[in-house]
Design an enzyme around this catalytic site. Structure first.
Site, PDB file in Angstrom:
ATOM      1  N   PHE A 134       0.823  -1.204   0.000  1.00 41.85           N
ATOM      2  CA  PHE A 134       0.000   0.000   0.000  1.00 41.85           C
ATOM      3  C   PHE A 134       0.860   1.258   0.000  1.00 41.85           C
ATOM      4  CE2 PHE A 134      -3.043  -3.060   1.618  1.00 41.85           C
ATOM      5  CZ  PHE A 134      -4.257  -2.635   1.076  1.00 41.85           C
ATOM      6  N   ASP A 135       0.492   2.180  -0.867  1.00 42.49           N
ATOM      7  CA  ASP A 135       0.985   3.546  -0.774  1.00 42.49           C
ATOM      8  C   ASP A 135       0.380   4.173   0.486  1.00 42.49           C
ATOM      9  OD1 ASP A 135       2.123   6.051  -1.710  1.00 42.49           O
ATOM     10  OD2 ASP A 135       0.105   6.609  -2.304  1.00 42.49           O
ATOM     11  N   LEU A 136       0.860   5.355   0.868  1.00 42.17           N
ATOM     12  CA  LEU A 136       0.349   6.006   2.071  1.00 42.17           C
ATOM     13  C   LEU A 136      -0.474   7.252   1.737  1.00 42.17           C
ATOM     14  CD1 LEU A 136       0.217   6.089   5.157  1.00 42.17           C
ATOM     15  CD2 LEU A 136       2.389   7.339   5.146  1.00 42.17           C
ATOM     16  N   ASP A 137       0.182   8.306   1.230  1.00 44.80           N
ATOM     17  CA  ASP A 137      -0.514   9.562   0.955  1.00 44.80           C
ATOM     18  C   ASP A 137      -1.547   9.384  -0.156  1.00 44.80           C
ATOM     19  OD1 ASP A 137       1.151  10.802   2.803  1.00 44.80           O
ATOM     20  OD2 ASP A 137       2.557  11.501   1.286  1.00 44.80           O
TER      21      ASP A 137
END
Length: 215
Positions: free
Chosen positions: A9-12
């Site tokens: 997963f990416d965050l922002d």
């Protein structure tokens, strides 16, 4: 039977709405360098990509000014900017469900790992991740592809076992460079048509639709 073993997963813009702290810290850094007030469009373009890219490609800073801009940004972001953030609805529930279904989960973000870990801890994401991977404040892992490769290395997983979930073109491009499948999550900061122009297994409007695809 699951096609993937690991979900990155990416965050922002994927797990959190982080733009208030990012925008304010960018304005702080640009003001320190005597740059004009940035536009909303410029600021939005900076949520997700690596910071060096943003100062160079979005704001056009000369190469010699970028280290000073990055230091100024992190001066504010490290103190208060990282807290100016909130989880995207459904994110925590999705992590719980996917981990419960046997997926190995990882964070793979271009944000410096030290800040990513603080944010993940703050919103209760950390217990669901087997590894948390971000860029280094020393300039290591500068591209999204570098981050994805490192996350897969830490997981001990091949690219064929992994799916990268993100909200921006850079997430898709990084996954493609690694030979890793990509799923777009249309809850974040992509411009209209941005994700549709990238190779993906699907573009999902929210977390429930992503989870339904995976389980």
């Amino acid at each position: 039977m699951k096609k993937y073993d690991c979900i990155l997963f990416d965050l922002d813009g994927t797990l959190t709405y982080s733009h208030p702290g990012i925008y304010a810290s960018l304005r702080y850094a640009l003001e320190k360098l005597g740059c004009p007030e940035p536009s909303e469009k410029q600021l939005r373009a900076c949520v997700g990509p690596p910071l060096v890219y943003s100062f160079s490609a979005v704001f056009g800073l000369p190469e010699e000014d970028i280290p000073r801009a990055v230091r100024a940004y992190r001066e504010r972001y490290g103190e208060i900017g990282w807290r100016e953030n909130e989880p995207i609805p459904g994110a925590l529930e999705a992590l719980k469900t996917l981990k419960g279904r046997g997926y190995r989960l990882a964070l793979a973000t271009s944000k410096p790992e030290v800040f990513a870990r603080r944010i993940s801890d703050e919103f209760g994401f950390t217990p669901f991740f087997e590894v948390l991977t971000g860029s280094g404040t020393d300039g290591s892992l500068p591209s999204k592809a570098d981050v994805i490769r490192e996350a897969e290395r830490r997981l001990g997983a091949s690219n064929g076992q992994c799916l990268m979930v993100g909200d921006r073109r850079q997430d898709a491009e990084g996954a493609a460079a690694c030979g890793t499948d990509f799923a777009g999550l249309a809850v974040g900061y992509a411009e209209p048509g941005e994700l549709e122009g990238e190779e993906s297994v699907g573009i999902f409007p929210d977390f429930p639709s992503l989870v339904a695809f995976l389980v």
